[in-house]
Design a protein around this motif. Structure first.
Motif, PDB file in Angstrom:
ATOM      1  N   PHE A 101       0.834  -1.199   0.000  1.00 38.46           N
ATOM      2  CA  PHE A 101       0.000   0.000   0.000  1.00 38.46           C
ATOM      3  C   PHE A 101       0.872   1.254   0.000  1.00 38.46           C
ATOM      4  CE2 PHE A 101      -2.234   3.325   2.483  1.00 38.46           C
ATOM      5  CZ  PHE A 101      -3.353   3.484   1.690  1.00 38.46           C
ATOM      6  N   ILE A 102       0.460   2.275  -0.758  1.00 34.52           N
ATOM      7  CA  ILE A 102       1.188   3.542  -0.798  1.00 34.52           C
ATOM      8  C   ILE A 102       0.178   4.681  -0.828  1.00 34.52           C
ATOM      9  CG2 ILE A 102       1.385   3.659  -3.317  1.00 34.52           C
ATOM     10  CD1 ILE A 102       4.293   4.706  -2.785  1.00 34.52           C
ATOM     11  N   ASP A 103       0.505   5.773  -0.134  1.00 34.39           N
ATOM     12  CA  ASP A 103      -0.439   6.879  -0.054  1.00 34.39           C
ATOM     13  C   ASP A 103       0.310   8.196   0.108  1.00 34.39           C
ATOM     14  OD1 ASP A 103      -2.856   8.154  -0.040  1.00 34.39           O
ATOM     15  OD2 ASP A 103      -3.526   7.411   1.907  1.00 34.39           O
ATOM     16  N   LEU A 104      -0.307   9.266  -0.371  1.00 32.75           N
ATOM     17  CA  LEU A 104       0.203  10.602  -0.114  1.00 32.75           C
ATOM     18  C   LEU A 104       0.122  10.876   1.385  1.00 32.75           C
ATOM     19  CD1 LEU A 104      -1.719  12.736  -2.785  1.00 32.75           C
ATOM     20  CD2 LEU A 104       0.739  12.313  -2.764  1.00 32.75           C
ATOM     21  N   CYS A 105       1.167  11.401   1.968  1.00 31.83           N
ATOM     22  CA  CYS A 105       1.116  11.638   3.414  1.00 31.83           C
ATOM     23  C   CYS A 105       2.337  12.425   3.872  1.00 31.83           C
ATOM     24  CB  CYS A 105       1.046  10.306   4.159  1.00 31.83           C
ATOM     25  SG  CYS A 105       0.739  10.503   5.904  1.00 31.83           S
ATOM     26  N   ARG A 106       2.112  13.329   4.850  1.00 31.27           N
ATOM     27  CA  ARG A 106       3.229  14.057   5.452  1.00 31.27           C
ATOM     28  C   ARG A 106       3.831  13.291   6.628  1.00 31.27           C
ATOM     29  NH1 ARG A 106      -0.135  18.677   4.331  1.00 31.27           N
ATOM     30  NH2 ARG A 106       0.881  20.088   2.856  1.00 31.27           N
ATOM     31  N   GLY A 107       3.059  12.343   7.186  1.00 32.14           N
ATOM     32  CA  GLY A 107       3.537  11.606   8.351  1.00 32.14           C
ATOM     33  C   GLY A 107       3.400  12.424   9.607  1.00 32.14           C
ATOM     34  N   PRO A 108       4.007  11.977  10.696  1.00 33.25           N
ATOM     35  CA  PRO A 108       4.773  10.725  10.824  1.00 33.25           C
ATOM     36  C   PRO A 108       3.861   9.530  11.077  1.00 33.25           C
ATOM     37  CG  PRO A 108       4.787  11.868  12.904  1.00 33.25           C
ATOM     38  CD  PRO A 108       4.024  12.760  11.958  1.00 33.25           C
ATOM     39  N   HIS A 109       4.491   8.334  11.090  1.00 33.46           N
ATOM     40  CA  HIS A 109       3.765   7.094  11.355  1.00 33.46           C
ATOM     41  C   HIS A 109       4.494   6.272  12.403  1.00 33.46           C
ATOM     42  CE1 HIS A 109       0.557   7.197   8.386  1.00 33.46           C
ATOM     43  NE2 HIS A 109       1.406   7.816   7.576  1.00 33.46           N
ATOM     44  N   ILE A 110       3.772   5.315  12.960  1.00 33.04           N
ATOM     45  CA  ILE A 110       4.381   4.372  13.893  1.00 33.04           C
ATOM     46  C   ILE A 110       5.392   3.515  13.135  1.00 33.04           C
ATOM     47  CG2 ILE A 110       2.419   4.313  15.485  1.00 33.04           C
ATOM     48  CD1 ILE A 110       1.405   1.831  14.061  1.00 33.04           C
ATOM     49  N   PRO A 111       6.340   2.873  13.840  1.00 36.98           N
ATOM     50  CA  PRO A 111       7.358   2.078  13.145  1.00 36.98           C
ATOM     51  C   PRO A 111       6.793   0.949  12.289  1.00 36.98           C
ATOM     52  CG  PRO A 111       8.070   2.548  15.375  1.00 36.98           C
ATOM     53  CD  PRO A 111       6.650   3.020  15.282  1.00 36.98           C
ATOM     54  N   HIS A 112       5.764   0.251  12.783  1.00 32.54           N
ATOM     55  CA  HIS A 112       5.202  -0.858  11.996  1.00 32.54           C
ATOM     56  C   HIS A 112       3.755  -1.097  12.406  1.00 32.54           C
ATOM     57  CE1 HIS A 112       5.453  -3.627  15.445  1.00 32.54           C
ATOM     58  NE2 HIS A 112       6.635  -3.072  15.689  1.00 32.54           N
ATOM     59  N   THR A 113       3.021  -1.796  11.546  1.00 39.79           N
ATOM     60  CA  THR A 113       1.581  -1.997  11.764  1.00 39.79           C
ATOM     61  C   THR A 113       1.283  -2.811  13.016  1.00 39.79           C
ATOM     62  OG1 THR A 113       1.568  -3.974  10.344  1.00 39.79           O
ATOM     63  CG2 THR A 113       1.099  -1.851   9.294  1.00 39.79           C
ATOM     64  N   GLY A 114       2.236  -3.609  13.472  1.00 42.77           N
ATOM     65  CA  GLY A 114       2.006  -4.462  14.640  1.00 42.77           C
ATOM     66  C   GLY A 114       1.789  -3.698  15.927  1.00 42.77           C
ATOM     67  N   MET A 115       2.087  -2.390  15.941  1.00 43.91           N
ATOM     68  CA  MET A 115       1.866  -1.591  17.152  1.00 43.91           C
ATOM     69  C   MET A 115       0.387  -1.317  17.388  1.00 43.91           C
ATOM     70  SD  MET A 115       5.003   1.127  17.370  1.00 43.91           S
ATOM     71  CE  MET A 115       4.814   1.384  19.139  1.00 43.91           C
ATOM     72  N   ILE A 116      -0.444  -1.565  16.370  1.00 41.24           N
ATOM     73  CA  ILE A 116      -1.888  -1.352  16.522  1.00 41.24           C
ATOM     74  C   ILE A 116      -2.462  -2.595  17.197  1.00 41.24           C
ATOM     75  CG2 ILE A 116      -4.058  -0.822  15.351  1.00 41.24           C
ATOM     76  CD1 ILE A 116      -2.359   0.186  12.970  1.00 41.24           C
ATOM     77  N   LYS A 117      -2.672  -2.522  18.496  1.00 44.42           N
ATOM     78  CA  LYS A 117      -3.155  -3.690  19.245  1.00 44.42           C
ATOM     79  C   LYS A 117      -4.670  -3.758  19.332  1.00 44.42           C
ATOM     80  CE  LYS A 117       1.065  -4.923  20.251  1.00 44.42           C
ATOM     81  NZ  LYS A 117       1.672  -6.090  19.593  1.00 44.42           N
ATOM     82  N   GLY A 118      -5.301  -2.585  19.333  1.00 44.19           N
ATOM     83  CA  GLY A 118      -6.761  -2.554  19.410  1.00 44.19           C
ATOM     84  C   GLY A 118      -7.320  -1.626  18.364  1.00 44.19           C
ATOM     85  N   ILE A 119      -8.155  -2.149  17.460  1.00 42.74           N
ATOM     86  CA  ILE A 119      -8.746  -1.322  16.405  1.00 42.74           C
ATOM     87  C   ILE A 119     -10.183  -1.766  16.189  1.00 42.74           C
ATOM     88  CG2 ILE A 119      -7.896  -2.812  14.538  1.00 42.74           C
ATOM     89  CD1 ILE A 119      -7.554  -0.196  12.870  1.00 42.74           C
ATOM     90  N   LYS A 120     -11.058  -0.795  15.947  1.00 44.24           N
ATOM     91  CA  LYS A 120     -12.468  -1.097  15.728  1.00 44.24           C
ATOM     92  C   LYS A 120     -13.034  -0.111  14.723  1.00 44.24           C
ATOM     93  CE  LYS A 120     -16.500  -2.972  16.741  1.00 44.24           C
ATOM     94  NZ  LYS A 120     -16.792  -4.394  16.398  1.00 44.24           N
ATOM     95  N   LEU A 121     -13.735  -0.642  13.713  1.00 42.35           N
ATOM     96  CA  LEU A 121     -14.456   0.218  12.782  1.00 42.35           C
ATOM     97  C   LEU A 121     -15.812   0.536  13.396  1.00 42.35           C
ATOM     98  CD1 LEU A 121     -13.560  -1.294   9.296  1.00 42.35           C
ATOM     99  CD2 LEU A 121     -12.284   0.281  10.760  1.00 42.35           C
ATOM    100  N   MET A 122     -16.139   1.813  13.462  1.00 45.92           N
ATOM    101  CA  MET A 122     -17.295   2.243  14.247  1.00 45.92           C
ATOM    102  C   MET A 122     -18.567   2.425  13.423  1.00 45.92           C
ATOM    103  SD  MET A 122     -15.819   2.269  17.164  1.00 45.92           S
ATOM    104  CE  MET A 122     -17.094   3.007  18.162  1.00 45.92           C
ATOM    105  N   LYS A 123     -18.442   3.070  12.263  1.00 49.78           N
ATOM    106  CA  LYS A 123     -19.665   3.338  11.488  1.00 49.78           C
ATOM    107  C   LYS A 123     -19.315   3.747  10.064  1.00 49.78           C
ATOM    108  CE  LYS A 123     -20.027   8.197  12.921  1.00 49.78           C
ATOM    109  NZ  LYS A 123     -20.895   9.245  13.474  1.00 49.78           N
ATOM    110  N   ILE A 124     -20.355   3.830   9.249  1.00 52.13           N
ATOM    111  CA  ILE A 124     -20.240   4.280   7.859  1.00 52.13           C
ATOM    112  C   ILE A 124     -21.235   5.418   7.658  1.00 52.13           C
ATOM    113  CG2 ILE A 124     -20.418   3.604   5.435  1.00 52.13           C
ATOM    114  CD1 ILE A 124     -20.277   0.692   6.422  1.00 52.13           C
TER     115      ILE A 124
END
Length: 636
Positions: free
Chosen positions: A173-196
């Motif tokens: 995946f690649i996206d336009l972005c100024r950052g910054p970001h966490i070192p890696h995706t594994g740091m996301i321990k809890g995530i929930k999609l809330m609504k649309i």
């Protein structure tokens, strides 16, 4: 040799150019695992960035306040990647961090809440891969080539003045972005999609309609679960549901965004207003009232016509254009000008609970929290420059006194001069200094929002915290150097010359309607006795006791206690249960014994029952409890 200075002034030296992660790991591997980003020269940067000059460094760890923003920014990328994996035809637009989470607007076929589960499953795959966030810098032409199949990204790229553009890549995946970001995706321990929800590109109804996916993320699952529990608790406390159940207020299609307060709601409203008046009278305020409808010329003079016209409701009377007031201040200026003042008359503290109207888009309306018609507990304080500190301090102490009555704590934020402002440097220095001195004298910690003041002066915002830990910006103290100038307000100084007064705008409840809604959710409908719309309910055991119950009601009302009789032909057990569900603080049961002896049997919300109380034994402590506006339950 690169020298790194840490916040504690200790230093380390490195032979080569280290990355932020190299520096973090030099402290310890455990510390590095908890690092999210770094701050160098005030800039928040990725830990993967190379440090090429001697510098001071500050690490942002998972426990820091701004760490969540970095995490949620990264989570938005992960969610977008998951959507593209499942819906390859989707076109991404923008995905910012917002309060309590993030969203991404995506051009894709409509999906439902039922589809969120499979997107979350795809997200978990990306998280488990522990893909690193890699920053890339490309030319504008290269960016246009990379995103050639996405018209939304192309539009954004064309608008950029930078010739070098930063991108972020994680996995494929690649996206336009100024950052910054966490070192890696594994740091996301809890995530929930809330609504649309639906959204328009660039918030323009003539543009493409998009799908807006909301989510939230945390560094551990426990905090996510706590947050989700809070959301569920907030749903139970929703002031619209509780207000309907307790018969406090309603909304109708005939007046969108304008609340109808029922009899019980007005009892609570008047209790709030009575306290406001009592507290302000004791603090040296007078109360005023200005018209709702005022001529266009006044709004031109105040500057609202040029700067706030789209939010104002207008009409034409006798070929003259008028506007319903969106705020009370211009009317307050006219009141000040009705007489002459000397320095001995100041400070003048004038309060007004004024009905104002502001146009809000129908989609933005939200119960009592976002309305088109509301009452603002405004006050204008006119003073000499040397009175600024004392008057601001007085407002803060009054706000503390009032919020304490409801068990509300708060924090303070000082907003300083914005880029666009009126007034001289000396005026701003004097005004800001006055606010700072008052805050220091007040003694509570405060935060500074650089450049977030109003164009006409600096301000202090008061953010209250409710029972669920949510914050609400209700009170504000604003110094104004514009309106006294526009309206040529003056006072005679000790030197007998005319001087321009300094003016404070301030609110404490803010919007009465919004504060009402906050209290409904703060107390979840279980109001303290002094505020409860129904303070006592009288339950006759049989229909033969109805007249006696009505007489008890008459006597209690004469003693200043709000009460009602439940005449329904239901069992006593059911009546008691319903009174408890509706959090009526005092439940009185009337049987033959109570009628003969002239006594009362009283049940309080904590389940305790007092039998055989004389009217005086009941009324006296209740009156005292109400008069003192005690927050805790009454003990008889």
């Amino acid at each position: 040799m690169i020298t790194i200075t840490f916040p504690d002034k200790s230093i380390k030296q490195f032979d080569n150019f280290p990355t932020g992660m190299d520096v973090a790991q030099s402290i310890s591997q455990g510390f590095a695992r908890n690092c999210v980003a770094m701050k160098i020269d005030g800039r928040l940067l990725d830990l993967s960035r190379t440090i090429e000059t001697d510098t001071a460094i500050e690490f942002i760890t998972v426990n820091d306040d701004n760490a969540l923003e970095v995490l949620r920014h990264s989570a938005a990328h992960v969610m977008a990647e998951a959507v593209l994996n499942l819906y390859p035809e989707a076109k991404l637009t923008i995905g910012p961090v917002v309060e309590d989470g993030f969203y991404y607007d995506i051009d894709m076929p409509p999906i439902s809440k039922d589809d969120l589960g499979k997107i979350e499953a795809e997200i978990q795959k990306i998280i488990k891969a522990k893909a690193t966030f890699e920053r890339q810098v490309v030319t504008k032409d290269q960016a246009l080539e990379i995103f050639k199949d996405n018209p939304f990204k192309l539009e954004l790229i064309h608008e950029l003045s930078d010739q070098e553009i930063s991108l972020y890549k994680n996995g494929q995946f690649i996206d336009l972005c100024r950052g910054p970001h966490i070192p890696h995706t594994g740091m996301i321990k809890g995530i929930k999609l809330m609504k649309i929800s639906g959204a328009y590109w660039r918030a323009d109804q003539s543009r493409e309609q998009l799908q807006r996916l909301y989510g939230t993320a945390f560094f551990d699952k426990k905090k996510l679960n706590q947050y989700l529990h809070l959301i569920e608790e907030a749903k139970k406390r929703d002031h619209r549901k509780v207000g309907t159940r307790l018969d406090l207020f309603s909304f109708h299609d005939e007046a969108p965004g304008m609340a109808f307060f029922h009899a019980k709601g007005m009892d609570m409203w008047n209790a709030l207003l009575d306290y406001w008046r009592e507290a302000h009278r004791a603090a040296g305020y007078v109360e005023t009232k200005t018209p709702v409808l005022l001529n266009r010329k006044l709004w031109e003079k105040s500057g609202h016509w040029d700067n706030y016209r789209e939010n104002m409701y207008t009409c034409v009377i006798d070929d003259e254009e008028y506007a319903i007031k969106p705020m009370n201040c211009p009317g307050g200026m006219l009141l000040y000008k009705t007489r002459s003042y000397s320095y001995r008359d100041l400070p003048l503290r004038a309060g007004e609970v004024g009905l104002v109207h502001r146009h809000e888009l129908s989609g933005a309306l939200s119960g009592l929290f976002r309305v088109r018609s509301f009452h603002q507990d405004d006050a204008h304080i006119f003073m000499t420059p040397d009175q600024i500190e004392a008057e601001v301090l007085g407002v803060l102490r009054l706000a503390e006194q009032i919020y304490n009555k409801f068990g509300l704590t708060f924090h303070l934020e000082l907003s300083t001069r914005p880029e666009k402002s009126i007034g001289t440097d000396a005026q701003w220095e004097q005004a800001t200094s006055g606010l700072e001195k008052a805050l220091k004298h007040y003694g509570q910690e405060y935060f500074i929002n650089e450049g977030d003041g109003a164009f006409y002066g600096p301000k202090i915002d008061i953010h209250i915290k409710d029972a669920l830990g949510r914050t609400w910006q209700c009170g504000t103290v604003q110094l104004d150097m514009a309106l006294p100038e526009r309206f040529d307000l003056t006072y005679k100084g000790q030197d007998n010359d005319k001087h321009r007064p300094i003016m404070i705008h301030r609110v404490i409840y803010g919007s009465m309607e919004r504060f009402f809604g906050i209290l409904v959710e703060h107390f979840a409908g279980r109001f303290p006795l002094w505020l409860a719309p129904v303070q006592a309910v009288i339950l006759p055991i049989t229909q033969d006791l109805a007249d006696h119950a009505d007489q008890v009601k008459t006597d209690l009302e004469a003693a200043g206690i709000r009460c009602e009789v439940d005449h329904r032909n239901e069992t006593l057990k059911k009546k008691i249960r319903e009174a408890q569900i509706n959090y009526v603080p005092l439940i009185l049961t009337i049987g033959e014994k109570e009628k003969k002896t002239g006594t009362l049997s009283v049940r309080t919300l904590d389940g305790k029952v007092k039998l055989g109380l004389s009217p005086a034994e009941f009324v006296t402590p209740v009156q005292k409890h109400i008069k003192k506006r005690i927050l805790d339950d009454i003990v008889l």
